[in-house]
Design a protein around this motif. Structure first.
Motif, mmCIF file in Angstrom:
data_model
loop_
_atom_site.group_PDB
_atom_site.id
_atom_site.type_symbol
_atom_site.label_atom_id
_atom_site.label_comp_id
_atom_site.label_asym_id
_atom_site.label_seq_id
_atom_site.Cartn_x
_atom_site.Cartn_y
_atom_site.Cartn_z
ATOM 1 N N TYR A 49 27.503 28.513 6.922
ATOM 2 C CA TYR A 49 28.156 27.237 7.225
ATOM 3 C C TYR A 49 27.563 26.627 8.503
ATOM 4 O O TYR A 49 27.241 25.439 8.553
ATOM 5 N N VAL A 50 27.416 27.453 9.534
ATOM 6 C CA VAL A 50 26.876 26.968 10.805
ATOM 7 C C VAL A 50 25.419 26.547 10.657
ATOM 8 O O VAL A 50 24.991 25.534 11.223
ATOM 9 N N HIS A 51 24.650 27.305 9.874
ATOM 10 C CA HIS A 51 23.242 26.959 9.666
ATOM 11 C C HIS A 51 23.108 25.575 9.038
ATOM 12 O O HIS A 51 22.286 24.747 9.481
ATOM 13 N N LEU A 52 23.900 25.294 8.011
ATOM 14 C CA LEU A 52 23.841 23.985 7.365
ATOM 15 C C LEU A 52 24.329 22.881 8.305
ATOM 16 O O LEU A 52 23.778 21.774 8.324
ATOM 17 N N THR A 53 25.348 23.180 9.108
ATOM 18 C CA THR A 53 25.850 22.196 10.074
ATOM 19 C C THR A 53 24.803 21.927 11.150
ATOM 20 O O THR A 53 24.589 20.775 11.564
ATOM 21 N N ASP A 54 24.132 22.969 11.599
ATOM 22 C CA ASP A 54 23.035 22.822 12.565
ATOM 23 C C ASP A 54 21.924 21.942 11.999
ATOM 24 O O ASP A 54 21.395 21.064 12.693
ATOM 25 N N SER A 55 21.564 22.188 10.754
ATOM 26 C CA SER A 55 20.485 21.423 10.123
ATOM 27 C C SER A 55 20.830 19.948 10.056
ATOM 28 O O SER A 55 19.999 19.074 10.332
ATOM 29 N N ARG A 56 22.081 19.630 9.700
ATOM 30 C CA ARG A 56 22.496 18.236 9.647
ATOM 31 C C ARG A 56 22.470 17.596 11.033
ATOM 32 O O ARG A 56 21.991 16.470 11.211
ATOM 33 N N ASN A 57 22.956 18.322 12.049
ATOM 34 C CA ASN A 57 22.929 17.802 13.418
ATOM 35 C C ASN A 57 21.500 17.543 13.881
ATOM 36 O O ASN A 57 21.214 16.488 14.471
ATOM 37 N N ASN A 58 20.615 18.480 13.633
ATOM 38 C CA ASN A 58 19.226 18.323 14.071
ATOM 39 C C ASN A 58 18.556 17.146 13.384
ATOM 40 O O ASN A 58 17.768 16.406 14.006
ATOM 41 N N ALA A 59 18.866 16.933 12.103
ATOM 42 C CA ALA A 59 18.291 15.798 11.380
ATOM 43 C C ALA A 59 18.779 14.480 11.977
ATOM 44 O O ALA A 59 17.997 13.528 12.137
ATOM 45 N N GLU A 60 20.048 14.408 12.303
ATOM 46 C CA GLU A 60 20.599 13.187 12.894
ATOM 47 C C GLU A 60 19.984 12.914 14.260
ATOM 48 O O GLU A 60 19.690 11.762 14.601
ATOM 49 N N LEU A 61 19.780 13.965 15.039
ATOM 50 C CA LEU A 61 19.187 13.787 16.364
ATOM 51 C C LEU A 61 17.730 13.333 16.262
ATOM 52 O O LEU A 61 17.272 12.512 17.066
ATOM 53 N N ARG A 62 17.008 13.846 15.276
ATOM 54 C CA ARG A 62 15.618 13.429 15.093
ATOM 55 C C ARG A 62 15.538 11.956 14.694
ATOM 56 O O ARG A 62 14.652 11.226 15.142
ATOM 57 N N GLN A 63 16.475 11.514 13.856
ATOM 58 C CA GLN A 63 16.471 10.118 13.431
ATOM 59 C C GLN A 63 16.814 9.174 14.574
ATOM 60 O O GLN A 63 16.305 8.051 14.640
ATOM 61 N N GLY A 64 17.681 9.631 15.487
ATOM 62 C CA GLY A 64 17.998 8.847 16.678
ATOM 63 C C GLY A 64 18.946 7.693 16.460
ATOM 64 O O GLY A 64 19.274 6.975 17.410
ATOM 65 N N ALA A 65 19.385 7.469 15.222
ATOM 66 C CA ALA A 65 20.317 6.372 14.943
ATOM 67 C C ALA A 65 21.676 6.951 14.556
ATOM 68 O O ALA A 65 21.772 8.096 14.100
ATOM 69 N N ASP A 66 22.716 6.142 14.740
ATOM 70 C CA ASP A 66 24.073 6.582 14.392
ATOM 71 C C ASP A 66 24.408 7.937 15.025
ATOM 72 O O ASP A 66 24.905 8.847 14.369
ATOM 73 N N LEU A 67 24.139 8.047 16.326
ATOM 74 C CA LEU A 67 24.390 9.316 17.007
ATOM 75 C C LEU A 67 25.871 9.615 17.134
ATOM 76 O O LEU A 67 26.267 10.772 17.224
ATOM 77 N N LEU A 68 26.696 8.579 17.171
ATOM 78 C CA LEU A 68 28.141 8.776 17.195
ATOM 79 C C LEU A 68 28.674 8.642 15.777
ATOM 80 O O LEU A 68 28.226 7.786 15.015
ATOM 81 N N TRP A 69 29.650 9.448 15.431
ATOM 82 C CA TRP A 69 30.117 9.436 14.052
ATOM 83 C C TRP A 69 30.730 8.098 13.652
ATOM 84 O O TRP A 69 30.651 7.688 12.494
ATOM 85 N N ILE A 70 31.270 7.383 14.629
ATOM 86 C CA ILE A 70 31.868 6.086 14.292
ATOM 87 C C ILE A 70 30.804 5.055 13.918
ATOM 88 O O ILE A 70 31.119 4.047 13.271
ATOM 89 N N ASP A 71 29.535 5.296 14.298
ATOM 90 C CA ASP A 71 28.476 4.358 13.943
ATOM 91 C C ASP A 71 28.192 4.336 12.447
ATOM 92 O O ASP A 71 27.579 3.395 11.942
ATOM 93 N N SER A 72 28.618 5.363 11.741
ATOM 94 C CA SER A 72 28.381 5.424 10.302
ATOM 95 C C SER A 72 29.484 4.736 9.497
ATOM 96 O O SER A 72 29.397 4.652 8.265
ATOM 97 N N LEU A 73 30.516 4.227 10.178
ATOM 98 C CA LEU A 73 31.604 3.548 9.498
ATOM 99 C C LEU A 73 31.183 2.138 9.076
ATOM 100 O O LEU A 73 30.189 1.590 9.582
ATOM 101 N N ASP A 74 31.931 1.539 8.164
ATOM 102 C CA ASP A 74 31.633 0.154 7.807
ATOM 103 C C ASP A 74 31.921 -0.746 9.002
ATOM 104 O O ASP A 74 32.558 -0.337 9.980
ATOM 105 N N GLU A 75 31.454 -1.971 8.928
ATOM 106 C CA GLU A 75 31.472 -2.861 10.098
ATOM 107 C C GLU A 75 32.866 -3.031 10.695
ATOM 108 O O GLU A 75 33.041 -2.935 11.913
#
Length: 292
Positions: A49-75
Motif C-alpha cells: 500500500y505504501v509503495h503504491l502511495t509513494d509512487s503516486r506522490n513521486n509522480a505528482e511531484l515530478r509533474q509539478g502541477a496540482d501539488l495541493l489536493w484541492i487543485d484537482s477539484l473542479d473550478e
C-alpha cells in the motif's frame, strides 16, 4: 512533520484528545483488549500500500502541477476550498490507494489514509520548515499529544527524531516513536518531505518504576506503522501546507467495538486536523518571536 506529527507530527494515524468520564475509563481498564501480534502478511500488505502511495506522490511531484489536493477539484469547488483555507479552515479528506482499481486487503488490520491542507498567512517557506524541523520543541508545538520530543540526529536535510505520543479516547495509550525524515527543496517556493516511523512501541506502567516498552508488533495494536508525506507551497502572501498520513492499526474484535472503535476509527482524522492547526499556530508564533 514528522512529520508533525502525525507530524509530523500528531500521528498521524492516531491523535486527538477527548474527555472520558471516570466510570468509562475504569471499565476500559478492566476490559482492556487482548494483546495482538503483527503478522508478516499484514506487514507485506501495508508495505505494498505504501509503495503504491509513494509512487503516486513521486509522480505528482515530478509533474509539478496540482501539488495541493484541492487543485484537482473542479473550478467552483477549488475556489470554495481556497476561500475556506484563507479563512483559517482545515481542508481534509479520506483517501484509499487502489491496486489496479481494486482495494488492497490488509489481513487482521486497518489502514487509515487521510490528507489535509492548511494556509499559514504572512509566512515564508523557511518559516514553516523552521517549525517542522525543530524537533526539540515539538512537545511545545504539538502538546498535549506530543509529550516528549528531541532531535537525535541531523545531517543536512536528513533528520532522526524521537516523539512520545499520549492519546486518550475512552482509553489512554502512550507510544514511544522514532522517525526518519528527509526534506527536499524543489524550488525557491516549494518543498516537500517524506517521513517514516522506524520505531513504534506502546509504553505500559507509564510513570511508574517498572515503566517499559512492549515489544513492537506484540502489543495492543493501536499504532503499528505510520508513513507521512508533506508538501509546502509559498504563494498568496503565505504558505499552503499539506500533509498525507497512512497508518496501520489492529482491526476491531467482535464485542469490543465500543472500546477500541472510537480510538482506531476517529483518532487518525482528528489527529491530522489537530496537527495542521497546531502547525499553523506554531508558525504564527515563530513569526512574532524575537530572533534567537
Amino acid at each position: 512533520m514528522i512529520d508533525p506529527p502525525i507530524t509530523l507530527l500528531r500521528l498521524s494515524a492516531l491523535l486527538a484528545a477527548s474527555c472520558a468520564i471516570p466510570w468509562s475509563f475504569a471499565i476500559a481498564v478492566r476490559l482492556a483488549p487482548e494483546p495482538v501480534t503483527l503478522k508478516s502478511a499484514t506487514v507485506e500488505a501495508f508495505n505494498h500500500y505504501v509503495h503504491l502511495t509513494d509512487s503516486r506522490n513521486n509522480a505528482e511531484l515530478r509533474q509539478g502541477a496540482d501539488l495541493l489536493w484541492i487543485d484537482s477539484l473542479d473550478e467552483q469547488a477549488r475556489k470554495e476550498a481556497y476561500t475556506a483555507l484563507n479563512h483559517g479552515d482545515v481542508k481534509i479528506k479520506k483517501l484509499e490507494t487502489l491496486d489496479n482499481g481494486s482495494p488492497i486487503h490488509c489481513p487482521n488490520a486497518l489502514i487509515h489514509h487521510w490528507l489535509a491542507a492548511v494556509f499559514v498567512p504572512n509566512a515564508r517557506l523557511n518559516d514553516v520548515l523552521a517549525v517542522l524541523q525543530d524537533y526539540d520543541h515539538h512537545s511545545d508545538y504539538y502538546a498535549p499529544d506530543v509529550e516528549r520530543s528531541r532531535l537525535e540526529q541531523h545531517d543536512s536535510d536528513h533528520f532522526r527524531a524521537f516523539l512520545r505520543f499520549r492519546r486518550h479516547k475512552v482509553i489512554t495509550v502512550v507510544l514511544n516513536t522514532e522517525h526518519d525524515v528527509r526534506y527536499f527543496m524543489d524550488s525557491h517556493d516549494r518543498a516537500h518531505s517524506r517521513s517514516s516511523a522506524t520505531h513504534i512501541a506502546q509504553v505500559e506502567n507509564v510513570g511508574k518504576p517498572d515503566e517499559r516498552e512492549k515489544s513492537p508488533g506484540d502489543d495492543d495494536g493501536f499504532l503499528w506503522r505510520m508513513e507521512t508525506w508533506w508538501r509546502m507551497v509559498e504563494r498568496d502572501d503565505g504558505v499552503y501546507v499539506q500533509s498525507e498520513v497512512v497508518s496501520l492499526t489492529r482491526d476491531i474484535p467482535t464485542g469490543l467495538g465500543w472500546l477500541i472503535g472510537p480510538f482506531v476509527n476517529s483518532i487518525p482524522k482528528e489527529s491530522l486536523t489537530f496537527t495542521m492547526e497546531a502547525t499553523r499556530r506554531a508558525v504564527a508564533r515563530h513569526l512574532t518571536a524575537p530572533a534567537r
